[in-house]
Design a protein around this motif. Structure first.
Motif, PDB file in Angstrom:
ATOM      1  N   LEU A 135     -40.992  -4.710  32.461  1.00  0.00           N
ATOM      2  CA  LEU A 135     -39.583  -4.389  32.280  1.00  0.00           C
ATOM      3  C   LEU A 135     -39.130  -4.806  30.886  1.00  0.00           C
ATOM      4  N   ILE A 136     -38.487  -3.875  30.205  1.00  0.00           N
ATOM      5  CA  ILE A 136     -37.885  -4.150  28.905  1.00  0.00           C
ATOM      6  C   ILE A 136     -36.395  -4.394  29.168  1.00  0.00           C
ATOM      7  N   PRO A 137     -35.888  -5.546  28.760  1.00  0.00           N
ATOM      8  CA  PRO A 137     -34.479  -5.857  29.056  1.00  0.00           C
ATOM      9  C   PRO A 137     -33.500  -4.960  28.303  1.00  0.00           C
ATOM     10  N   GLU A 138     -32.295  -4.863  28.842  1.00  0.00           N
ATOM     11  CA  GLU A 138     -31.224  -4.111  28.175  1.00  0.00           C
ATOM     12  C   GLU A 138     -30.998  -4.694  26.785  1.00  0.00           C
ATOM     13  N   ARG A 139     -30.772  -3.784  25.823  1.00  0.00           N
ATOM     14  CA  ARG A 139     -30.559  -4.247  24.446  1.00  0.00           C
ATOM     15  C   ARG A 139     -29.763  -3.201  23.688  1.00  0.00           C
ATOM     16  N   LYS A 140     -28.662  -3.625  23.081  1.00  0.00           N
ATOM     17  CA  LYS A 140     -27.836  -2.775  22.220  1.00  0.00           C
ATOM     18  C   LYS A 140     -27.548  -1.401  22.832  1.00  0.00           C
ATOM     19  N   GLY A 141     -27.070  -1.394  24.049  1.00  0.00           N
ATOM     20  CA  GLY A 141     -26.681  -0.151  24.687  1.00  0.00           C
ATOM     21  C   GLY A 141     -27.808   0.625  25.348  1.00  0.00           C
ATOM     22  N   THR A 142     -29.036   0.197  25.163  1.00  0.00           N
ATOM     23  CA  THR A 142     -30.170   0.838  25.847  1.00  0.00           C
ATOM     24  C   THR A 142     -30.386   0.089  27.149  1.00  0.00           C
ATOM     25  N   PRO A 143     -30.279   0.798  28.287  1.00  0.00           N
ATOM     26  CA  PRO A 143     -30.423   0.105  29.560  1.00  0.00           C
ATOM     27  C   PRO A 143     -31.837  -0.445  29.755  1.00  0.00           C
ATOM     28  N   ALA A 144     -31.953  -1.431  30.613  1.00  0.00           N
ATOM     29  CA  ALA A 144     -33.266  -1.965  30.975  1.00  0.00           C
ATOM     30  C   ALA A 144     -34.123  -0.817  31.498  1.00  0.00           C
ATOM     31  N   HIS A 145     -35.402  -0.835  31.167  1.00  0.00           N
ATOM     32  CA  HIS A 145     -36.312   0.232  31.576  1.00  0.00           C
ATOM     33  C   HIS A 145     -37.740  -0.300  31.571  1.00  0.00           C
ATOM     34  N   TYR A 146     -38.647   0.479  32.145  1.00  0.00           N
ATOM     35  CA  TYR A 146     -40.045   0.062  32.222  1.00  0.00           C
ATOM     36  C   TYR A 146     -40.883   0.705  31.132  1.00  0.00           C
ATOM     37  N   HIS A 147     -41.852  -0.057  30.648  1.00  0.00           N
ATOM     38  CA  HIS A 147     -42.910   0.480  29.793  1.00  0.00           C
ATOM     39  C   HIS A 147     -44.172   0.547  30.645  1.00  0.00           C
ATOM     40  N   TYR A 148     -44.727   1.737  30.739  1.00  0.00           N
ATOM     41  CA  TYR A 148     -45.992   1.986  31.421  1.00  0.00           C
ATOM     42  C   TYR A 148     -47.027   2.017  30.297  1.00  0.00           C
ATOM     43  N   ASP A 149     -47.628   0.859  30.042  1.00  0.00           N
ATOM     44  CA  ASP A 149     -48.376   0.635  28.818  1.00  0.00           C
ATOM     45  C   ASP A 149     -49.874   0.903  28.974  1.00  0.00           C
ATOM     46  N   PHE A 150     -50.354   1.930  28.253  1.00  0.00           N
ATOM     47  CA  PHE A 150     -51.772   2.288  28.191  1.00  0.00           C
ATOM     48  C   PHE A 150     -52.367   1.508  27.024  1.00  0.00           C
ATOM     49  N   ARG A 151     -53.399   0.716  27.287  1.00  0.00           N
ATOM     50  CA  ARG A 151     -53.967  -0.161  26.271  1.00  0.00           C
ATOM     51  C   ARG A 151     -55.414   0.223  25.979  1.00  0.00           C
ATOM     52  N   PHE A 152     -55.752   0.221  24.682  1.00  0.00           N
ATOM     53  CA  PHE A 152     -57.080   0.649  24.242  1.00  0.00           C
ATOM     54  C   PHE A 152     -57.743  -0.430  23.395  1.00  0.00           C
ATOM     55  N   LEU A 153     -59.064  -0.472  23.464  1.00  0.00           N
ATOM     56  CA  LEU A 153     -59.868  -1.424  22.711  1.00  0.00           C
ATOM     57  C   LEU A 153     -60.180  -0.841  21.338  1.00  0.00           C
ATOM     58  N   ILE A 154     -59.789  -1.576  20.294  1.00  0.00           N
ATOM     59  CA  ILE A 154     -59.874  -1.076  18.917  1.00  0.00           C
ATOM     60  C   ILE A 154     -60.504  -2.153  18.031  1.00  0.00           C
ATOM     61  N   GLN A 155     -61.291  -1.698  17.051  1.00  0.00           N
ATOM     62  CA  GLN A 155     -61.884  -2.605  16.075  1.00  0.00           C
ATOM     63  C   GLN A 155     -61.290  -2.337  14.703  1.00  0.00           C
ATOM     64  N   ALA A 156     -60.817  -3.414  14.063  1.00  0.00           N
ATOM     65  CA  ALA A 156     -60.258  -3.307  12.711  1.00  0.00           C
ATOM     66  C   ALA A 156     -61.390  -3.281  11.689  1.00  0.00           C
ATOM     67  N   GLY A 157     -61.153  -2.587  10.578  1.00  0.00           N
ATOM     68  CA  GLY A 157     -62.134  -2.522   9.498  1.00  0.00           C
ATOM     69  C   GLY A 157     -62.128  -3.753   8.618  1.00  0.00           C
ATOM     70  N   ASP A 158     -61.020  -4.494   8.626  1.00  0.00           N
ATOM     71  CA  ASP A 158     -60.932  -5.739   7.864  1.00  0.00           C
ATOM     72  C   ASP A 158     -59.873  -6.624   8.508  1.00  0.00           C
ATOM     73  N   ARG A 159     -59.728  -7.837   7.984  1.00  0.00           N
ATOM     74  CA  ARG A 159     -58.781  -8.813   8.547  1.00  0.00           C
ATOM     75  C   ARG A 159     -57.486  -8.910   7.745  1.00  0.00           C
ATOM     76  N   ASP A 160     -57.331  -8.115   6.706  1.00  0.00           N
ATOM     77  CA  ASP A 160     -56.159  -8.211   5.829  1.00  0.00           C
ATOM     78  C   ASP A 160     -54.983  -7.425   6.400  1.00  0.00           C
ATOM     79  N   PHE A 161     -54.043  -8.128   7.001  1.00  0.00           N
ATOM     80  CA  PHE A 161     -52.894  -7.476   7.610  1.00  0.00           C
ATOM     81  C   PHE A 161     -51.632  -7.705   6.793  1.00  0.00           C
ATOM     82  N   THR A 162     -50.609  -6.939   7.118  1.00  0.00           N
ATOM     83  CA  THR A 162     -49.282  -7.088   6.543  1.00  0.00           C
ATOM     84  C   THR A 162     -48.312  -7.240   7.706  1.00  0.00           C
ATOM     85  N   VAL A 163     -47.470  -8.241   7.657  1.00  0.00           N
ATOM     86  CA  VAL A 163     -46.479  -8.446   8.714  1.00  0.00           C
ATOM     87  C   VAL A 163     -45.374  -7.415   8.525  1.00  0.00           C
TER      88      VAL A 163
END
Length: 181
Positions: free
Chosen positions: A111-139
């Motif tokens: 459940l994703i909580p209500e936020r800024k006028g968007t009502p609470a709703h569900y995320h049906y989250d499909f998750r996949f296994l992924i490999q990164a080519g390097d460790r250098d990320f950007t926030v």
């Protein structure tokens, strides 16, 4: 999406409940990936492993204030897997990423909580296994921070049950994908 769900073998009873709920939602909802669907929508996430497969990249999510896998909404993507890869690249700044397996790695409903006028709703989250080519990320703008965490060290103290479930499943999934003997 229905075939991915039907062919997925859940790790435990909780994930089986998520799979069944998601299968029902996807089967009865024409626009199951649309943000306009008030009940909720399908999302795509990435369990991103480092090039050496020893660490997982997590984000400290700004809106939710928790450590999570990277991911988000399905847009004009050609597949749910493509959406997971796009989200992973956008949120990490790492351009080289590859799916380790086309099949579903994990499924979660939350459940994703209500936020800024968007009502609470569900995320049906499909998750996949992924490999990164390097460790250098950007926030990115959606994160307070990103961090590579040792995939073999306990994450219970900073992550929710679904993160711990994916951590536990990692070794088996890598063996199935031919990445570990």
């Amino acid at each position: 999406m229905i075939d991915l769900l039907r062919n997925h073998v859940p790790a435990d009873a909780t994930e089986e409940d998520h799979r069944e709920n998601t299968l029902g939602f996807v089967s009865r909802t024409a626009n199951c990936a649309s943000r306009e669907t008030l009940e909720g929508h399908v999302t795509a996430s990435a369990w991103i492993l480092s090039p050496d497969l020893n660490a997982v990249l997590l984000t400290h999510h700004k809106k939710l204030g928790r450590w999570l896998q990277l991911g988000g909404h399905v847009e004009n993507d050609v597949s749910i897997q493509a959406a997971a890869l796009r989200e992973a690249r956008e949120e990490s700044g790492i351009s080289k990423m590859d799916l380790l397996d086309e099949t579903l790695f994990d499924i979660d409903v939350h459940l994703i909580p209500e936020r800024k006028g968007t009502p609470a709703h569900y995320h049906y989250d499909f998750r996949f296994l992924i490999q990164a080519g390097d460790r250098d990320f950007t926030v990115g703008t959606e994160s307070n921070d990103l961090a590579w965490l040792d995939v073999t060290k306990p994450l219970e103290s900073l992550a929710d049950d679904s993160i711990v479930r994916m951590q536990v499943k990692t070794e088996t999934a890598l063996k199935r994908a031919g990445k570990l003997s």
